[in-house]
Motif scaffolding. Sequence first.
Motif, PDB file in Angstrom:
ATOM      1  N   ILE A  61       0.853  -1.193   0.000  1.00 56.96           N
ATOM      2  CA  ILE A  61       0.000   0.000   0.000  1.00 56.96           C
ATOM      3  C   ILE A  61       0.890   1.246   0.000  1.00 56.96           C
ATOM      4  CG2 ILE A  61      -1.808   1.263   1.223  1.00 56.96           C
ATOM      5  CD1 ILE A  61      -2.403  -1.484   2.652  1.00 56.96           C
ATOM      6  N   VAL A  62       0.649   2.128  -0.943  1.00 54.81           N
ATOM      7  CA  VAL A  62       1.361   3.410  -1.005  1.00 54.81           C
ATOM      8  C   VAL A  62       0.344   4.512  -0.708  1.00 54.81           C
ATOM      9  CG1 VAL A  62       2.617   5.024  -2.479  1.00 54.81           C
ATOM     10  CG2 VAL A  62       3.064   2.557  -2.648  1.00 54.81           C
ATOM     11  N   GLU A  63       0.668   5.381   0.252  1.00 55.05           N
ATOM     12  CA  GLU A  63      -0.252   6.449   0.635  1.00 55.05           C
ATOM     13  C   GLU A  63       0.457   7.793   0.611  1.00 55.05           C
ATOM     14  OE1 GLU A  63      -2.011   7.795   4.815  1.00 55.05           O
ATOM     15  OE2 GLU A  63      -2.972   5.963   4.083  1.00 55.05           O
ATOM     16  N   PRO A  82       2.841  13.645  -7.229  1.00 54.45           N
ATOM     17  CA  PRO A  82       3.288  14.982  -6.837  1.00 54.45           C
ATOM     18  C   PRO A  82       4.429  14.875  -5.819  1.00 54.45           C
ATOM     19  CG  PRO A  82       0.899  14.727  -6.585  1.00 54.45           C
ATOM     20  CD  PRO A  82       1.469  13.365  -6.790  1.00 54.45           C
ATOM     21  N   ASP A  83       5.216  15.922  -5.723  1.00 62.78           N
ATOM     22  CA  ASP A  83       6.262  15.948  -4.708  1.00 62.78           C
ATOM     23  C   ASP A  83       5.642  15.848  -3.323  1.00 62.78           C
ATOM     24  OD1 ASP A  83       8.004  16.238  -6.739  1.00 62.78           O
ATOM     25  OD2 ASP A  83       8.656  18.284  -6.248  1.00 62.78           O
ATOM     26  N   GLY A  84       6.380  15.261  -2.414  1.00 63.09           N
ATOM     27  CA  GLY A  84       5.897  15.159  -1.042  1.00 63.09           C
ATOM     28  C   GLY A  84       6.246  13.819  -0.409  1.00 63.09           C
ATOM     29  N   GLY A  85       5.718  13.619   0.790  1.00 66.13           N
ATOM     30  CA  GLY A  85       6.007  12.402   1.541  1.00 66.13           C
ATOM     31  C   GLY A  85       5.001  11.295   1.252  1.00 66.13           C
ATOM     32  N   TYR A  86       5.494  10.060   1.223  1.00 65.00           N
ATOM     33  CA  TYR A  86       4.651   8.893   0.974  1.00 65.00           C
ATOM     34  C   TYR A  86       5.026   7.779   1.951  1.00 65.00           C
ATOM     35  CZ  TYR A  86       3.301  11.144  -3.399  1.00 65.00           C
ATOM     36  OH  TYR A  86       2.813  12.036  -4.327  1.00 65.00           O
ATOM     37  N   ARG A  90      11.820  18.930   3.933  1.00 63.11           N
ATOM     38  CA  ARG A  90      11.291  19.492   5.174  1.00 63.11           C
ATOM     39  C   ARG A  90       9.886  18.978   5.479  1.00 63.11           C
ATOM     40  NH1 ARG A  90      11.345  23.317   1.328  1.00 63.11           N
ATOM     41  NH2 ARG A  90       9.386  24.353   0.753  1.00 63.11           N
ATOM     42  N   GLN A  91       9.195  18.414   4.454  1.00 65.25           N
ATOM     43  CA  GLN A  91       7.858  17.874   4.687  1.00 65.25           C
ATOM     44  C   GLN A  91       7.909  16.403   5.120  1.00 65.25           C
ATOM     45  OE1 GLN A  91       5.207  18.466   1.443  1.00 65.25           O
ATOM     46  NE2 GLN A  91       5.622  20.657   1.263  1.00 65.25           N
ATOM     47  N   SER A  92       9.126  15.876   5.141  1.00 69.76           N
ATOM     48  CA  SER A  92       9.274  14.461   5.481  1.00 69.76           C
ATOM     49  C   SER A  92       8.992  14.211   6.955  1.00 69.76           C
ATOM     50  CB  SER A  92      10.698  14.007   5.156  1.00 69.76           C
ATOM     51  OG  SER A  92      10.949  12.751   5.706  1.00 69.76           O
ATOM     52  N   ARG A  93       8.393  13.061   7.243  1.00 70.15           N
ATOM     53  CA  ARG A  93       8.153  12.670   8.628  1.00 70.15           C
ATOM     54  C   ARG A  93       8.912  11.371   8.902  1.00 70.15           C
ATOM     55  NH1 ARG A  93       1.992  12.186   9.726  1.00 70.15           N
ATOM     56  NH2 ARG A  93       2.176  10.804   7.937  1.00 70.15           N
ATOM     57  N   GLY A  94       9.534  11.286  10.045  1.00 66.20           N
ATOM     58  CA  GLY A  94      10.264  10.069  10.391  1.00 66.20           C
ATOM     59  C   GLY A  94      11.544   9.962   9.590  1.00 66.20           C
ATOM     60  N   ASN A  95      11.993   8.698   9.402  1.00 68.50           N
ATOM     61  CA  ASN A  95      13.268   8.485   8.714  1.00 68.50           C
ATOM     62  C   ASN A  95      13.027   8.264   7.217  1.00 68.50           C
ATOM     63  OD1 ASN A  95      11.970   6.105   9.094  1.00 68.50           O
ATOM     64  ND2 ASN A  95      13.801   4.882   9.454  1.00 68.50           N
ATOM     65  N   ALA A  96      12.417   9.243   6.575  1.00 62.87           N
ATOM     66  CA  ALA A  96      12.091   9.115   5.161  1.00 62.87           C
ATOM     67  C   ALA A  96      13.359   9.193   4.307  1.00 62.87           C
ATOM     68  CB  ALA A  96      11.120  10.211   4.730  1.00 62.87           C
TER      69      ALA A  96
END
Length: 202
Positions: free
Chosen positions: A97-99, A130-134, A190-196
Motif C-alpha cells: 500500500i502506497v499512501e 506529486p512531490d511530497g512524503g509517501y 522538510r515535509q518528510s516525517r520520520g526516517n524518510a
Amino acid sequence: MHKLKTGFLLIIVGIALSTMTLLVGCSDSEEQPRETENAAAEQEEAASREAQEQREAAEEKEPLDVRILVSASIGSDRRLQVEGESNLPDGAQVQVIVERELSRVRWRERVDIQQGQFVAGPFGPGSGLPDGGYSVSVELSEATVQPESVQQRIGEKGEYLAGELVTQSRHGLGQIAVYTTRFMVGNEPRQSRGNAELLQTP
C-alpha cells in the motif's frame, strides 16, 4: 421295509444338516460383533495417533520471526516502484500500500512472495506522483486467505508469527505482520516525517 429305512435315513440326514446350519449361523453371528469391535478399536487408535502427531508437530514448530525489507524507486513516469525481501514462506500473499501523506490518497496491490522477494507497482496516477512524503506499507494477509502450505508454516490464525512486525488483524482473524516505511518524492525534505528517504524525480 426298505422304503421305511430310506425315509428314516433321509430324516436323520436332514436333521443333521439343519443342526450344522444352525451351528454355522451361530458361529458367524458371534464373529461379526468381534470384527466390528476390532474395526472400531483400530479407528480409535488411528485417530489417537494422528492427534498425538499433530500435537507434537505444533510443539516442534518454531516461531517465524518475520523480517521485511523494502526499497522504492521513481520511474521516468514519476510513479513509484516497490521491491522487497522477506523470510515469509513462498506463496505468502501480501498487500503493498502506497499512501500520499498530504492527501491520504492510497494505491494498493496484492502480490505473492516468491523465493523471498516481491515486486509491486508502479503506483500513482498516470500524470505521476506529486512531490511530497509517501508511506509504503507491506501487510501480510490473514492466514484464512493464505494457501494451505503457508498456513502450515504461520498457523491457521498466524499463531506461529513472531517479532516486532506482528500485530492483531483488524478483523479479529488472528495475527498478521505489517511493515511500514516512508519515502520523499521530489525536493521537499522538510515535509518528510520520520526516517524518510529522499527520492529525486528525473
